[in-house]
Design an enzyme around this catalytic site. Structure first.
Site, PDB file in Angstrom:
ATOM      1  N   ARG A  98       5.685   3.906  24.852  1.00  0.00           N
ATOM      2  CA  ARG A  98       6.433   2.750  25.346  1.00  0.00           C
ATOM      3  C   ARG A  98       7.941   2.862  25.135  1.00  0.00           C
ATOM      4  NH1 ARG A  98       2.811  -2.609  23.696  1.00  0.00           N
ATOM      5  NH2 ARG A  98       0.855  -1.908  24.641  1.00  0.00           N
ATOM      6  N   ASP A 171       7.919  -4.323  23.223  1.00  0.00           N
ATOM      7  CA  ASP A 171       8.124  -2.963  23.722  1.00  0.00           C
ATOM      8  C   ASP A 171       7.478  -2.701  25.083  1.00  0.00           C
ATOM      9  OD1 ASP A 171       5.469  -2.881  22.971  1.00  0.00           O
ATOM     10  OD2 ASP A 171       5.753  -1.451  21.339  1.00  0.00           O
ATOM     11  N   ASP A 172       6.920  -3.738  25.705  1.00  0.00           N
ATOM     12  CA  ASP A 172       6.413  -3.592  27.074  1.00  0.00           C
ATOM     13  C   ASP A 172       7.218  -4.453  28.045  1.00  0.00           C
ATOM     14  OD1 ASP A 172       5.521  -6.030  26.160  1.00  0.00           O
ATOM     15  OD2 ASP A 172       3.471  -5.813  26.911  1.00  0.00           O
ATOM     16  N   ASP A 260       5.660 -15.679  17.319  1.00  0.00           N
ATOM     17  CA  ASP A 260       6.297 -16.469  18.380  1.00  0.00           C
ATOM     18  C   ASP A 260       5.918 -17.948  18.273  1.00  0.00           C
ATOM     19  OD1 ASP A 260       3.669 -15.958  19.121  1.00  0.00           O
ATOM     20  OD2 ASP A 260       4.152 -15.274  21.148  1.00  0.00           O
ATOM     21  N   HIS A 284       3.068  -9.702  30.343  1.00  0.00           N
ATOM     22  CA  HIS A 284       1.932  -9.032  30.988  1.00  0.00           C
ATOM     23  C   HIS A 284       0.724  -9.958  31.114  1.00  0.00           C
ATOM     24  CE1 HIS A 284       0.977  -8.559  26.681  1.00  0.00           C
ATOM     25  NE2 HIS A 284      -0.276  -8.575  27.083  1.00  0.00           N
TER      26      HIS A 284
END
Length: 349
Positions: A98, A171-172, A260, A284
């Site tokens: 990634r 990291d995506d 989060d 995603h």
């Protein structure tokens, strides 16, 4: 694991002084350049976009997903990319699969503003990012405590930098620096601003632990970390009693939810702020294929992964095939930055 988490928070503190010195240099150098406008390790949960005006925390009516700031939050000043602290959370096993993709694409356009927070040292990553890689010594597990350990390191490094905005990414995520700058420039940094996209179309309920084995129900909105979120410095300073250092871990334990969620809990239940939902952030866990191709260049963040057991990526033509570029990040980058060397070498581009 608890000891390692605490060591992680303490270990991260060692790098804060160097982060502050670096960011002071970056903060002083105003940017003149203008910026043009896959399944492994993903959280197993579904996400719905916020629609309508669901009831918010504390009985407030939450506003629709928006692109422009509400009245009272608008800025009249100027902002540069050098005023923004961009934190990317990752883990050792994704350094190659990634992080190299991000380093080749959007981070190349914002390397001076971007800091990578990970759990294990990596010489290859350090060679590419130098002092902008922070080895937190947090656990590599995907538990709420391990994630909160990294978030605490991110938060404290931001406070040490003295910059105006804190933006967290996974990291995506693909970040469009120009779109981010445009968005944050429209908000006054002197206000309490918490920007991102909700994970649900309603507030989340949690049980807050109280003394004497008591609990109480709390509800609040939070921006999903998988889409990225941003917080103004003024708001971040108010969060310090619950979010700085080991306090973040303690706060996370009160509600036993991930990092989060803990950020949203602190802002809405402790500080009295509120999430300003924004439609330009994407994770995603939403259907990325429904974003119109004509609007992709205006989005702040995009992502890739698996949604409802299917490959979930943006719809975008060339210059690379889906086999060459399964995330579509490289192709997107070439549309944004067509003069990139490896874009010019692409066949038919």
């Amino acid at each position: 694991m608890g000891r390692r988490l605490l060591r992680g928070v303490s270990g991260a503190a060692v790098v804060l002084a160097s982060v502050a010195l670096l960011s002071m240099r970056h903060h002083g150098a105003r940017e003149a350049a203008q910026y043009p406008g896959i399944g492994e390790g993903m959280l197993e949960k579904s996400e719905q976009q916020s629609q309508g005006s669901p009831e918010g925390a504390g009985g407030r009516q939450q506003k629709d997903l928006r692109v422009h700031p509400p009245e009272g939050y608008r800025s009249k000043g100027s902002l540069t990319l050098g005023d923004i602290f961009i934190a990317v959370k990752t883990t050792k096993r994704f350094h190659h699969s990634r992080m190299e993709l991000l380093l080749d694409t959007w981070i190349s356009q914002a390397s001076e503003q971007t800091y990578i927070f990970t759990d294990e040292e990596d010489d290859a990553l350090k060679r590419r990012m130098g002092g902008h890689v922070i080895f937190t010594n947090c656990s590599a597990e995907h538990s709420h405590l391990a994630l909160s350990c990294k978030m605490a390191a991110e938060f404290d490094a931001f406070l040490a930098s003295g910059l105006s905005w804190f933006c967290h990414l996974d990291d995506d995520n693909y970040l469009n620096p120009g779109a981010l700058l445009k968005l944050l420039s429209s908000y006054a940094e002197t206000r309490d601003v918490y920007l991102g996209k909700p994970s649900l179309n309603r507030p989340i309920w949690a049980s807050e632990t109280l003394p004497n084995n008591q609990t109480k129900s709390v509800r609040f909105w939070f921006a999903t970390g998988g889409a990225g979120f941003c917080i103004s410095l003024k708001l971040a300073r108010k969060m310090v009693p619950w979010a700085s250092g080991r306090n973040f871990l303690s706060t996370s334990e009160l509600i036993r939810l991930p990092d989060d969620c803990t950020v949203g809990y602190i802002i809405e239940c402790k500080v009295g702020g509120q999430l300003i939902p924004n439609a330009l952030f994407h994770s995603h866990l939403e259907n990325l294929q429904i974003i119109p191709t004509s609007q992709l260049m205006q989005q702040v963040t995009l992502s890739y992964g698996v949604f409802e057991n299917k490959l979930n990526v943006i719809e975008l033509s060339g210059p690379f095939s889906p086999q060459e570029d399964p995330s579509r990040f490289r192709s997107l980058h070439c549309h944004l930055y067509p003069n990139t060397s490896w874009c010019l070498q692409a066949v038919g581009w």
